[in-house]
Structures are given as C-alpha cells and as structure tokens.
Design an enzyme around this catalytic site. Sequence first.
Site, mmCIF file in Angstrom:
data_model
loop_
_atom_site.group_PDB
_atom_site.id
_atom_site.type_symbol
_atom_site.label_atom_id
_atom_site.label_comp_id
_atom_site.label_asym_id
_atom_site.label_seq_id
_atom_site.Cartn_x
_atom_site.Cartn_y
_atom_site.Cartn_z
ATOM 1 N N MET A 171 0.732 -1.343 0.119
ATOM 2 C CA MET A 171 0.010 0.132 -0.065
ATOM 3 C C MET A 171 0.833 1.379 0.089
ATOM 4 O O MET A 171 0.632 2.410 -0.756
ATOM 5 C CB MET A 171 -0.905 0.209 1.264
ATOM 6 C CG MET A 171 -1.705 1.235 1.424
ATOM 7 S SD MET A 171 -3.305 1.220 -0.010
ATOM 8 C CE MET A 171 -4.327 -0.033 1.136
ATOM 9 N N LYS A 172 1.909 1.148 0.744
ATOM 10 C CA LYS A 172 2.782 2.458 0.858
ATOM 11 C C LYS A 172 3.463 2.624 -0.379
ATOM 12 O O LYS A 172 3.674 3.925 -0.857
ATOM 13 C CB LYS A 172 3.686 2.248 2.022
ATOM 14 C CG LYS A 172 4.717 3.375 2.057
ATOM 15 C CD LYS A 172 4.328 4.547 2.373
ATOM 16 C CE LYS A 172 5.441 5.883 2.077
ATOM 17 N NZ LYS A 172 6.638 5.773 3.072
ATOM 18 N N LEU A 173 4.001 1.738 -0.999
ATOM 19 C CA LEU A 173 4.284 1.731 -2.545
ATOM 20 C C LEU A 173 3.551 2.375 -3.240
ATOM 21 O O LEU A 173 3.890 3.140 -4.191
ATOM 22 C CB LEU A 173 5.018 0.672 -3.155
ATOM 23 C CG LEU A 173 6.312 0.081 -2.095
ATOM 24 C CD1 LEU A 173 6.902 -1.367 -2.803
ATOM 25 C CD2 LEU A 173 7.431 0.873 -1.981
#
Length: 303
Positions: A171-173
């Site tokens: 998700m962060k990427l």
Amino acid sequence: MHTNVGFIGLGVMGTPMALNLARSAIPLTVWSRSNTQYDTLREAGAGVAGSPEELASKCQTILLMLANEGAIDDVLGRGTPRFAALVAGHLIVNMSTTSAEYSRSLAAEIEAHNGNYVEAPVSGSRKPAETGQLVVMLAGRPEHVQTVQALVRPLCRESVLCGDVPKALTMKLAVNLFLITMVTGLAEATHFAQSHGIPLEQYAHALNAGPMASDVSRVKIGKLATQDFSVQAAITDVLKNSRLVAESARHMGIASPLLDVCHALYGETEALGLGTQDMIAVIRALERRTADGASPSEAPHSR
C-alpha cells in the site's frame, strides 16, 4: 513485563515522531546510530539507551524508523547471534519504507525467533510528522496490529488496516507512486510556466484556487515560488522509494511509464549534487534537460 516503548531512528522523520510519542506521555526510550537529538527528546521526557541491546532490555515494543533495509539488518544484528536476543519476546514494528519482499522475509525470521512483527509505514513528510498528521498503514496479526494502532495515535490523523504482511508496504508503495508522479508533474508544470514568463506567485495563486489544489501542492508550489529547497522529503529518499516501486512493478509485470520517467529524473537530480535537498528540487533536472535541448523522441510530432 516491559512497560517502555522503544524507538530506533532519529532522522528527519523519526525525531518529530519520537517527540510526539514522548509528549503524549508514552514511556519512551530512544536510540540512534547518529547520537543526535537526544537533548530535545530528554526534555520531552524520553529516556536514552546506550545500545539497541539496552533498549530491548527495557522495551517490549520496538519501533523502527530507519533509512533502508541495510540499516534495519545492521541495527537488529540480522544474521548474527544478536538478532535472536533483540527480537525474542518483542513486538518489532517496522515503520520504514522497504520492499514488500524484504518485509515478508523479516517477519518470518522474527517469528521464527519467538518475536512478533507489524508493518506500519507512514505516508507524509517532515511537516505532517511534526504536527502528528501522518497516515499510518498497518499489517500483521490482528492482535498485534490493534496494539500498534493504539500506540501510534499521537503520530497520525488516520491509520489504515491493510491485512497481512506485506500488504501495508505494498500500500505504501502505491501511495508513493502517486505522490512521486504528482510532485514531479507539479515541478514540470512550474518549469513550463516559468519558461513562458509567468510569475511564480501568480501561477501559485491560480493553482491554489483551483480544484487540483491539495495540501501537498500548496506546500510544494510555495517552496518553488520562493526557491526554498530545504528538505521535507529528500531527493535521495525519493529516489530510493521510486526504485522500490519500479522493482515491485517489474516483479509483477506491471507497466509504470510515469514512475519510470520520474525515477530517471530523481537520479539525474541526485547526480547534480542535490540529494539532500527537498524532492521539489527535481525541477533542476528538468531545467538541465531544457538547457541540453530535447531529443527528437521527446518532442511532439508535427501534424
């Protein structure tokens, strides 16, 4: 039972995060490889450990906010007997940005040594870190995620539950991909406006009054208008993050043409010696390309 929370990593992001935890009266012990910011944290009520081992002896939960995967391995002593001593019986919370594959393998190794692991990467730069307005993404076993979600409330305006490891890092990427392409697009648009003689203050006013304005665009266009490249998210860090996104895309066979161009531009900006400046300094790479002249493949086709 350990009562303190440990925090390792006192850089541009880690220091304000640790300060917000300490100021919220959470019993906090900190350690940094650079031995900086200790006085400020002591004033806020935090204790200081002399080593990761001392920190682990006092803290059951250990938050990591480190620069990269190598730094995490080094601090935890991964591959050495130190690793088992540091992680056994502890909840290790990885708030750093790493590849999803690395996070998955680290989780498995920690659990094999009788420790527990939660991913908690954050979205936001120095200013949201200072004001406790980060977004924290969480993944791991539900009971441990619940513990961490309560712990990080002083750091964030919202936390997002993502499921099992490594879904928070994935998700962060995805969030980073949008951020990187958006800020790079803002830099290119600003370079376009400036090259046409439009005053940047006037351009900023038009952009900020429109429907595309956001917290990020308002801050970054302000920095561009005043040529303030003091770091919020450094070029070198954004280059690392764009590499992680690109590698993940290649691994999955996903097309990422916008990200690939941005990755090249941040590499060119770092090569100009601007790695420690804010990501908006990517405009310097665009200016360099303009000065060098666009190649035929970069120019629009005539009709």
